[in-house]
Design a protein around this motif. Structure first.
Motif, PDB file in Angstrom:
ATOM      1  N   GLU A  76       0.770  -1.149   0.028  1.00 50.85           N
ATOM      2  CA  GLU A  76      -0.058   0.084   0.093  1.00 50.85           C
ATOM      3  C   GLU A  76       0.804   1.281   0.018  1.00 50.85           C
ATOM      4  O   GLU A  76       1.920   1.524   0.738  1.00 50.85           O
ATOM      5  CB  GLU A  76      -0.940  -0.132   1.032  1.00 50.85           C
ATOM      6  CG  GLU A  76      -1.719   1.354   1.378  1.00 50.85           C
ATOM      7  CD  GLU A  76      -2.552   1.269   2.759  1.00 50.85           C
ATOM      8  OE1 GLU A  76      -3.704   2.085   2.530  1.00 50.85           O
ATOM      9  OE2 GLU A  76      -2.230   0.448   3.606  1.00 50.85           O
ATOM     10  N   HIS A  77       0.265   2.110  -0.687  1.00 46.01           N
ATOM     11  CA  HIS A  77       0.994   3.526  -0.642  1.00 46.01           C
ATOM     12  C   HIS A  77       0.032   4.608  -0.598  1.00 46.01           C
ATOM     13  O   HIS A  77      -1.135   4.395  -1.072  1.00 46.01           O
ATOM     14  CB  HIS A  77       1.753   3.796  -1.850  1.00 46.01           C
ATOM     15  CG  HIS A  77       3.356   3.179  -1.844  1.00 46.01           C
ATOM     16  ND1 HIS A  77       4.015   3.526  -0.991  1.00 46.01           N
ATOM     17  CD2 HIS A  77       3.949   2.210  -2.761  1.00 46.01           C
ATOM     18  CE1 HIS A  77       5.256   3.004  -1.060  1.00 46.01           C
ATOM     19  NE2 HIS A  77       4.949   2.253  -2.113  1.00 46.01           N
ATOM     20  N   THR A  78       0.312   5.704  -0.002  1.00 44.21           N
ATOM     21  CA  THR A  78      -0.603   7.049  -0.292  1.00 44.21           C
ATOM     22  C   THR A  78      -0.160   7.883  -1.417  1.00 44.21           C
ATOM     23  O   THR A  78       1.051   8.059  -1.608  1.00 44.21           O
ATOM     24  CB  THR A  78      -0.411   7.830   1.142  1.00 44.21           C
ATOM     25  OG1 THR A  78      -0.863   6.860   2.138  1.00 44.21           O
ATOM     26  CG2 THR A  78      -1.190   9.120   1.046  1.00 44.21           C
ATOM     27  N   ILE A  79      -1.028   8.288  -2.036  1.00 31.96           N
ATOM     28  CA  ILE A  79      -0.707   9.189  -3.221  1.00 31.96           C
ATOM     29  C   ILE A  79      -1.464  10.510  -3.069  1.00 31.96           C
ATOM     30  O   ILE A  79      -2.490  10.445  -2.640  1.00 31.96           O
ATOM     31  CB  ILE A  79      -1.003   8.401  -4.539  1.00 31.96           C
ATOM     32  CG1 ILE A  79      -2.628   8.119  -4.778  1.00 31.96           C
ATOM     33  CG2 ILE A  79      -0.219   7.316  -4.707  1.00 31.96           C
ATOM     34  CD1 ILE A  79      -2.834   7.797  -6.192  1.00 31.96           C
ATOM     35  N   LEU A  80      -0.966  11.465  -3.676  1.00 28.29           N
ATOM     36  CA  LEU A  80      -1.505  12.856  -3.790  1.00 28.29           C
ATOM     37  C   LEU A  80      -1.772  13.278  -5.215  1.00 28.29           C
ATOM     38  O   LEU A  80      -0.680  13.014  -6.120  1.00 28.29           O
ATOM     39  CB  LEU A  80      -0.593  13.839  -3.167  1.00 28.29           C
ATOM     40  CG  LEU A  80       0.100  13.581  -1.928  1.00 28.29           C
ATOM     41  CD1 LEU A  80       1.026  14.894  -1.198  1.00 28.29           C
ATOM     42  CD2 LEU A  80      -0.880  13.325  -0.624  1.00 28.29           C
ATOM     43  N   LEU A  81      -2.986  13.677  -5.363  1.00 26.76           N
ATOM     44  CA  LEU A  81      -3.286  14.076  -6.816  1.00 26.76           C
ATOM     45  C   LEU A  81      -3.199  15.511  -6.979  1.00 26.76           C
ATOM     46  O   LEU A  81      -4.206  16.261  -6.813  1.00 26.76           O
ATOM     47  CB  LEU A  81      -4.765  13.592  -6.842  1.00 26.76           C
ATOM     48  CG  LEU A  81      -5.266  12.041  -7.224  1.00 26.76           C
ATOM     49  CD1 LEU A  81      -6.527  11.768  -7.687  1.00 26.76           C
ATOM     50  CD2 LEU A  81      -3.907  11.222  -8.210  1.00 26.76           C
ATOM     51  N   ARG A  82      -1.832  15.739  -7.272  1.00 25.64           N
ATOM     52  CA  ARG A  82      -1.555  17.232  -7.216  1.00 25.64           C
ATOM     53  C   ARG A  82      -2.035  17.944  -8.449  1.00 25.64           C
ATOM     54  O   ARG A  82      -2.351  16.995  -9.355  1.00 25.64           O
ATOM     55  CB  ARG A  82      -0.167  17.666  -6.858  1.00 25.64           C
ATOM     56  CG  ARG A  82       0.258  17.258  -5.463  1.00 25.64           C
ATOM     57  CD  ARG A  82       1.880  17.098  -5.341  1.00 25.64           C
ATOM     58  NE  ARG A  82       2.527  17.932  -6.091  1.00 25.64           N
ATOM     59  CZ  ARG A  82       3.979  18.017  -6.309  1.00 25.64           C
ATOM     60  NH1 ARG A  82       4.787  17.165  -5.780  1.00 25.64           N
ATOM     61  NH2 ARG A  82       4.740  18.903  -6.976  1.00 25.64           N
ATOM     62  N   PRO A  83      -2.288  19.037  -8.431  1.00 23.93           N
ATOM     63  CA  PRO A  83      -2.653  19.685  -9.858  1.00 23.93           C
ATOM     64  C   PRO A  83      -2.049  19.489 -10.755  1.00 23.93           C
ATOM     65  O   PRO A  83      -2.559  19.444 -12.011  1.00 23.93           O
ATOM     66  CB  PRO A  83      -2.610  21.198  -9.545  1.00 23.93           C
ATOM     67  CG  PRO A  83      -2.886  21.364  -8.018  1.00 23.93           C
ATOM     68  CD  PRO A  83      -2.165  20.271  -7.498  1.00 23.93           C
TER      69      PRO A  83
END
Length: 421
Positions: free
Chosen positions: A402-409
Motif C-alpha cells: 500500500e502507498h498513499t498518493i496525492l493528486l496534485r494539480p
C-alpha cells in the motif's frame, strides 16, 4: 510513487541524516590603533567551531524535524498524469494552483511528507529487525515507539494514524494484538505490516508484507506489482472501476506453487483502497481490487491510499476473531448513553483520538481500565464503529502492499515511496 525524488536512503533524504554546517570566517575590524610592529593592524581570522553532525539512532528515535528545521520534507516519487491529463505537467495555470495549494494551511503537503519520512525510517528498522520468534506485541510496540518518537507525538497534533496491523497468513487486515496476546511469529508465516502516521490530521497510510521462506515470493510479487499498476492508472478524472481493472489484471497474472499444487493469485474482491480526509482514514471513495462498473472519478486535490491484497484462497474475506480496532464515527448521532462508564469513555476517546482509529492497547495506554462493557455500548449505540479482523479461508495465504498518493494539480506524488517498495 517520471521524475523521482531522492531515494529515502540518500543522506539528504532522511535515512542517514546529517546537519553539515560549513565553516565560516569571521573578520575582526581594525580599530585604527598603530601596531608596535606595523602601522597597519593585521586582520585576524577566527574559525567558528564546526557544528556536530546529527545522525539518526538505531532504533530510530530522533524526531525527523531535527533534520529538516526549515519544515521542508522530501518529496515522494513523482509520476506524470497519463492520456488526456499530460498537459497538467506544464500548464502555467495548474502550476499556479499548486503554488497556492502549497501555501494553503488546509492542504499541508509538508505535513503528510513529514509523516512519510517517519514511515520510511520506522519501516526500515522494522524490515531489518522483525524475525521469527518475536511476539506480535513486541513487534507492534517497537513500531509504535519509533513512530511516536519520530513524529513527536502531541495529542491530536501529531502521532499514530491508526493501530499497527500485524496480519498473519489468511488474515488480511484489522488485526492488532490486544494486551496479553501471546502470538509468536513463525518462519513459515506471511506477515502484513500496516501502520500509519498523522501530522495535523493528515494521515500517511502505507503497508508491506514480509516472508522468511521462498514459497510465497510470487504472491508478494503479484501484490506489489498490482499496487504499482493501480498507482500508474490512478489520476485526475480516472474512473475508480478502471483502476480496479488494472489491479486485477496484474494481480491475477501470477501463480503460486505450494506443495506441488498451483494456485492462481486472486485479488480479494471485498477489500479496497480509499480516499483519506482530515482525521478520517476512510473518507468515502473506495478503489476495489477487481474490475467493476464504478464510474466515480478521482478528483484534483484528493489523497488516496492505493492498497491491494492478493490471496491463494477464495479471494474474499469475512470477519473473524477478537476485535482490536475501533474508531469514533465521523457523523455519530447524539444519543443518550445510559452507562456512566460509556460517557466517560467517550470523553476519553474524543480527547485522545477524535475520529482517528484506535485499539484496546491505546485505551490501556491512556489509563482506561475495565472499559469493554462501555466500549461495546458505544458500538451498539452507533457512536463507535468496530473493525474485527478480516480473514480469507483457513489455509490460504494473503499479502498486502500500500502507498498513499496525492493528486496534485500538476503531477501525481507517491508520497510514501521509499527505496524498499
Amino acid at each position: 510513487m517520471s521524475t523521482v525524488g531522492k531515494p529515502s536512503d540518500d543522506p539528504q533524504n532522511g535515512l542517514n541524516h546529517t546537519d553539515d554546517v560549513q565553516e565560516e570566517n569571521e573578520e575582526v575590524e581594525d580599530d585604527g590603533a598603530p601596531d608596535s610592529a606595523s602601522d597597519t593592524k593585521k586582520k585576524k581570522k577566527k574559525k567558528k567551531p564546526k557544528k556536530k553532525k546529527i545522525e539518526q539512532t538505531d532504533p530510530p528515535r530522533i524526531p525527523v524535524s531535527k533534520f529538516y528545521p526549515d519544515g521542508n520534507y522530501p518529496e515522494g516519487e513523482i509520476q506524470e498524469y497519463k492520456n488526456d491529463n499530460t498537459w497538467r505537467t506544464t500548464s502555467e495555470e495548474k502550476r499556479y494552483d499548486e503554488k497556492m495549494a502549497m501555501e494553503d494551511p488546509e492542504v499541508t503537503y509538508q505535513s503528510i511528507r513529514r509523516g512519510a519520512e517517519v514511515h520510511r525510517l520506522v519501516r526500515k528498522h522494522a524490515r531489518k529487525t522483525i524475525k521469527p520468534g518475536m511476539s506480535l506485541l513486541e513487534i507492534a510496540e517497537s513500531i509504535e515507539e519509533g513512530t511516536r518518537a519520530l513524529v513527536e507525538e502531541n495529542g491530536l497534533e501529531a502521532g499514530i494514524g491508526f493501530p499497527t496491523g500485524l496480519n498473519l497468513n489468511n488474515c488480511a487486515a484489522h488485526y492488532s494484538p490486544n494486551a496479553g496476546d501471546t502470538t509468536i511469529l513463525q518462519s513459515g508465516d506471511v506477515l502484513k505490516v500496516d501502520f500509519g502516521v498523522h501530522v495535523k490530521g493528515r494521515i500517511l497510510d502505507s503497508a508491506f508484507t514480509l516472508i522468511w521462506e521462498p514459497t510465497y515470493e510470487n504472491l508478494l510479487r503479484a501484490v506489489k506489482e498490482a499496487t504499482d499498476a493501480g498507482i500508474r492508472e490512478a489520476g485526475i478524472d480516472v474512473r475508480l472501476g478502471d483502476v480496479g481493472a488494472a489491479i486485477q489484471e496484474t494481480m491475477e497474472s501470477y501463480e503460486v506453487e505450494v506443495n506441488g499444487t498451483t494456485h492462481r493469485v486472486k485479488s480479494i474482491e471485498n477489500l479496497s483502497g480509499h480516499t483519506i480526509n482530515l482525521y478520517q482514514i476512510h473518507a468515502g471513495k473506495s478503489v476495489l481490487l477487481v474490475k467493476n462498473d464504478d464510474q466515480t472519478k478521482m478528483e484534483e486535490g484528493e489523497y488516496f491510499a492505493i492498497e491491494t491484497f492478493g490471496s491463494t484462497g477464495r479471494g474474499r474475506v469475512v470477519e473473524s476473531g477478537e476485535c482490536s480496532h475501533y474508531a469514533k464515527i465521523i457523523d455519530a448521532p447524539h444519543v443518550p448513553l445510559r452507562l456512566t462508564s460509556a460517557k466517560s469513555l467517550l470523553k476519553s476517546i474524543n480527547k485522545n483520538f477524535g475520529t482517528l482509529p484506535f485499539c484496546r492497547r491505546y485505551l490501556d495506554r491512556v489509563g482506561e481500565t475495565k472499559y469493554l462493557l462501555a466500549l461495546n455500548h458505544l458500538v451498539a449505540q452507533g457512536v463507535v464503529q468496530d473493525y474485527p479482523p478480516l480473514c480469507d479461508q483457513r489455509g490460504a495465504m494473503t499479502a498486502q502492499f500500500e502507498h498513499t498518493i496525492l493528486l496534485r494539480p500538476t503531477v501525481k506524488e507517491v508520497v510514501s515511496r521509499g527505496n524498499d517498495y
